[in-house]
Design a protein around this motif. Structure first.
Motif, PDB file in Angstrom:
ATOM      1  N   ALA A 240      44.829  24.484  31.081  1.00 21.39           N
ATOM      2  CA  ALA A 240      44.953  25.269  29.846  1.00 21.39           C
ATOM      3  C   ALA A 240      46.431  25.639  29.705  1.00 21.39           C
ATOM      4  CB  ALA A 240      44.095  26.529  29.908  1.00 21.39           C
ATOM      5  N   THR A 241      47.028  25.358  28.560  1.00 21.66           N
ATOM      6  CA  THR A 241      48.453  25.674  28.425  1.00 21.66           C
ATOM      7  C   THR A 241      48.747  27.133  28.094  1.00 21.66           C
ATOM      8  OG1 THR A 241      48.587  24.971  26.103  1.00 21.66           O
ATOM      9  CG2 THR A 241      49.030  23.310  27.806  1.00 21.66           C
ATOM     10  N   PRO A 242      47.864  27.918  27.450  1.00 24.04           N
ATOM     11  CA  PRO A 242      48.162  29.345  27.304  1.00 24.04           C
ATOM     12  C   PRO A 242      48.146  30.028  28.677  1.00 24.04           C
ATOM     13  CG  PRO A 242      46.474  28.661  25.731  1.00 24.04           C
ATOM     14  CD  PRO A 242      46.625  27.547  26.715  1.00 24.04           C
ATOM     15  N   GLY A 243      48.970  31.065  28.832  1.00 21.80           N
ATOM     16  CA  GLY A 243      48.983  31.795  30.094  1.00 21.80           C
ATOM     17  C   GLY A 243      50.366  32.174  30.567  1.00 21.80           C
ATOM     18  N   HIS A 244      51.314  32.300  29.632  1.00 22.78           N
ATOM     19  CA  HIS A 244      52.689  32.623  30.008  1.00 22.78           C
ATOM     20  C   HIS A 244      52.793  33.948  30.760  1.00 22.78           C
ATOM     21  CE1 HIS A 244      57.015  33.111  29.800  1.00 22.78           C
ATOM     22  NE2 HIS A 244      56.845  34.281  29.220  1.00 22.78           N
ATOM     23  N   SER A 245      51.989  34.910  30.375  1.00 22.01           N
ATOM     24  CA  SER A 245      52.066  36.243  30.976  1.00 22.01           C
ATOM     25  C   SER A 245      50.654  36.770  31.215  1.00 22.01           C
ATOM     26  CB  SER A 245      52.838  37.200  30.063  1.00 22.01           C
ATOM     27  OG  SER A 245      52.314  37.170  28.744  1.00 22.01           O
ATOM     28  N   VAL A 246      50.575  37.816  32.017  1.00 23.58           N
ATOM     29  CA  VAL A 246      49.269  38.342  32.394  1.00 23.58           C
ATOM     30  C   VAL A 246      48.482  38.804  31.174  1.00 23.58           C
ATOM     31  CG1 VAL A 246      48.115  40.200  33.663  1.00 23.58           C
ATOM     32  CG2 VAL A 246      49.985  38.938  34.728  1.00 23.58           C
ATOM     33  N   ASP A 247      49.154  39.377  30.184  1.00 19.13           N
ATOM     34  CA  ASP A 247      48.417  39.848  29.008  1.00 19.13           C
ATOM     35  C   ASP A 247      47.784  38.693  28.245  1.00 19.13           C
ATOM     36  OD1 ASP A 247      51.244  39.286  28.292  1.00 19.13           O
ATOM     37  OD2 ASP A 247      50.588  39.751  26.271  1.00 19.13           O
ATOM     38  N   VAL A 248      48.418  37.521  28.240  1.00 17.43           N
ATOM     39  CA  VAL A 248      47.803  36.351  27.599  1.00 17.43           C
ATOM     40  C   VAL A 248      46.580  35.908  28.398  1.00 17.43           C
ATOM     41  CG1 VAL A 248      48.161  33.957  26.888  1.00 17.43           C
ATOM     42  CG2 VAL A 248      50.001  35.624  26.603  1.00 17.43           C
ATOM     43  N   LEU A 249      46.674  35.935  29.711  1.00 15.89           N
ATOM     44  CA  LEU A 249      45.533  35.574  30.552  1.00 15.89           C
ATOM     45  C   LEU A 249      44.375  36.547  30.386  1.00 15.89           C
ATOM     46  CD1 LEU A 249      47.485  34.623  33.787  1.00 15.89           C
ATOM     47  CD2 LEU A 249      46.310  33.050  32.242  1.00 15.89           C
ATOM     48  N   GLN A 250      44.671  37.761  29.955  1.00 16.40           N
ATOM     49  CA  GLN A 250      43.617  38.755  29.742  1.00 16.40           C
ATOM     50  C   GLN A 250      42.967  38.649  28.366  1.00 16.40           C
ATOM     51  OE1 GLN A 250      46.111  42.137  30.733  1.00 16.40           O
ATOM     52  NE2 GLN A 250      45.019  42.456  32.673  1.00 16.40           N
ATOM     53  N   ASP A 251      43.514  37.812  27.502  1.00 15.44           N
ATOM     54  CA  ASP A 251      42.858  37.540  26.221  1.00 15.44           C
ATOM     55  C   ASP A 251      41.452  37.009  26.509  1.00 15.44           C
ATOM     56  OD1 ASP A 251      43.254  36.700  23.108  1.00 15.44           O
ATOM     57  OD2 ASP A 251      42.201  35.121  24.198  1.00 15.44           O
ATOM     58  N   ASP A 252      40.459  37.507  25.802  1.00 14.72           N
ATOM     59  CA  ASP A 252      39.065  37.152  26.107  1.00 14.72           C
ATOM     60  C   ASP A 252      38.837  35.644  26.078  1.00 14.72           C
ATOM     61  OD1 ASP A 252      38.357  39.774  26.501  1.00 14.72           O
ATOM     62  OD2 ASP A 252      37.491  40.050  24.494  1.00 14.72           O
ATOM     63  N   ASN A 253      39.387  34.983  25.071  1.00 18.47           N
ATOM     64  CA  ASN A 253      39.182  33.541  24.967  1.00 18.47           C
ATOM     65  C   ASN A 253      39.886  32.791  26.090  1.00 18.47           C
ATOM     66  OD1 ASN A 253      37.614  33.272  22.471  1.00 18.47           O
ATOM     67  ND2 ASN A 253      39.418  34.090  21.466  1.00 18.47           N
ATOM     68  N   VAL A 254      41.135  33.138  26.342  1.00 25.08           N
ATOM     69  CA  VAL A 254      41.910  32.441  27.372  1.00 25.08           C
ATOM     70  C   VAL A 254      41.273  32.641  28.739  1.00 25.08           C
ATOM     71  CG1 VAL A 254      44.145  32.297  28.533  1.00 25.08           C
ATOM     72  CG2 VAL A 254      44.048  32.584  26.038  1.00 25.08           C
ATOM     73  N   ARG A 255      40.933  33.878  29.039  1.00 26.29           N
ATOM     74  CA  ARG A 255      40.351  34.143  30.354  1.00 26.29           C
ATOM     75  C   ARG A 255      39.011  33.422  30.527  1.00 26.29           C
ATOM     76  NH1 ARG A 255      40.525  39.802  33.621  1.00 26.29           N
ATOM     77  NH2 ARG A 255      39.362  39.112  35.464  1.00 26.29           N
ATOM     78  N   THR A 256      38.181  33.441  29.513  1.00 27.17           N
ATOM     79  CA  THR A 256      36.891  32.764  29.600  1.00 27.17           C
ATOM     80  C   THR A 256      37.069  31.267  29.810  1.00 27.17           C
ATOM     81  OG1 THR A 256      35.793  34.413  28.219  1.00 27.17           O
ATOM     82  CG2 THR A 256      34.755  32.252  28.356  1.00 27.17           C
ATOM     83  N   ILE A 257      37.985  30.663  29.082  1.00 26.38           N
ATOM     84  CA  ILE A 257      38.233  29.228  29.215  1.00 26.38           C
ATOM     85  C   ILE A 257      38.701  28.893  30.623  1.00 26.38           C
ATOM     86  CG2 ILE A 257      39.781  27.368  28.469  1.00 26.38           C
ATOM     87  CD1 ILE A 257      39.624  28.644  25.633  1.00 26.38           C
ATOM     88  N   ILE A 258      39.619  29.676  31.157  1.00 26.83           N
ATOM     89  CA  ILE A 258      40.117  29.399  32.501  1.00 26.83           C
ATOM     90  C   ILE A 258      39.029  29.605  33.550  1.00 26.83           C
ATOM     91  CG2 ILE A 258      41.725  30.196  34.292  1.00 26.83           C
ATOM     92  CD1 ILE A 258      43.741  30.704  31.998  1.00 26.83           C
ATOM     93  N   GLU A 259      38.266  30.664  33.426  1.00 23.46           N
ATOM     94  CA  GLU A 259      37.186  30.893  34.390  1.00 23.46           C
ATOM     95  C   GLU A 259      36.178  29.750  34.370  1.00 23.46           C
ATOM     96  OE1 GLU A 259      37.249  35.790  34.521  1.00 23.46           O
ATOM     97  OE2 GLU A 259      35.810  34.758  33.228  1.00 23.46           O
ATOM     98  N   ARG A 260      35.796  29.330  33.183  1.00 24.92           N
ATOM     99  CA  ARG A 260      34.861  28.199  33.088  1.00 24.92           C
ATOM    100  C   ARG A 260      35.506  26.912  33.582  1.00 24.92           C
ATOM    101  NH1 ARG A 260      32.512  29.040  26.985  1.00 24.92           N
ATOM    102  NH2 ARG A 260      31.193  30.881  27.344  1.00 24.92           N
ATOM    103  N   GLY A 261      36.797  26.764  33.304  1.00 23.60           N
ATOM    104  CA  GLY A 261      37.494  25.567  33.764  1.00 23.60           C
ATOM    105  C   GLY A 261      37.532  25.464  35.278  1.00 23.60           C
TER     106      GLY A 261
END
Length: 235
Positions: A204-225
């Protein structure tokens, strides 16, 4: 729940907060039955026994370097069934000195376009742009993206060089601005998977900073990934 093993490899450029970013996902991994090992360099990739015992690698190692033995160990492990997952520069901008690593991942950070030159102030925020992550038809049918709709972010928008062996689950499009040298919009993969031998790779290319990783969509995608990439029973 049967216990699985996850190896977190983190380090490299501190601007991506590799420690804080990976710590964010430790509770999730432990709740899902992973025994977690943490390494601060890619040296472990050359340890064949350790890699054979690893079901999932989570890498957050921006830039840095990797030796021939290490990258060959990583490639062999993934081909034998060890899963690999990561986000942003921690996986898509790692080990620029190694074409063998780039081939394994299938996509490489090229740049992140910035704001209009007159609005730039010499900070990381110069490269924060509003953009949309758009699901592909494949993405809408994939378990990693299940129930997720197109969503907006305001952060670095990765321009990615890639090959067609990746399965693109979501894209993002770079528009043309008067101050840009390119002449038409460029679409880059934002989320992709890759099959490599018996193994699976998730990026997943989003994730520059911790707050981006805490975005509900980004975090869910990474966890599922991470779950998707984990070694399957047949591997």
């Amino acid at each position: 729940m049967s216990e699985r093993t996850a190896l977190i490899v983190r380090g490299g450029w501190e601007g991506h907060a590799p420690v804080e970013a990976t710590e964010l996902f430790l509770p999730f991994l432990k709740e899902h039955g992973y025994e977690v090992r943490i390494e601060e360099s890619p040296g472990v990739y050359a340890d064949a026994d350790a890699m054979a015992a690893t079901d999932l690698i989570v890498q957050s190692m921006t830039m840095s370097e990797i030796s021939h033995d290490q990258v060959m160990g990583l490639r062999a492990a993934v081909a034998a069934g060890t899963g690999m997952a990561g986000w942003h520069g921690g996986i898509a901008d790692s080990y620029r000195n190694s074409s063998d690593y780039l081939q394994l991942i299938g996509g490489q950070f090229a740049t992140h376009p910035s704001k209009e030159p007159g609005a730039c102030k010499g900070s990381q925020e110069d490269n924060y742009l509003p953009y949309t992550v758009e699901l592909t038809e494949l993405g809408r049918e994939h378990p990693v993206m299940d129930g997720i709709a197109d969503f907006d972010l305001d952060t670095e928008q990765y321009w990615v060089l890639h090959d067609d062996l990746i399965d693109v689950l979501a894209t993002t499009t770079h528009p043309v601005q008067p101050y840009h040298p390119w002449h038409r919009p460029i679409t880059s993969p934002a989320v992709w998977t890759r099959l490599w031998g018996e193994g699976r790779v998730f990026v997943a290319t989003p994730g520059h900073s911790v707050d981006v990783l805490q975005d509900d969509n980004v975090r869910t995608i990474i966890e599922r990934g991470m779950l998707w990439a984990t070694r399957t029973a047949s591997a």
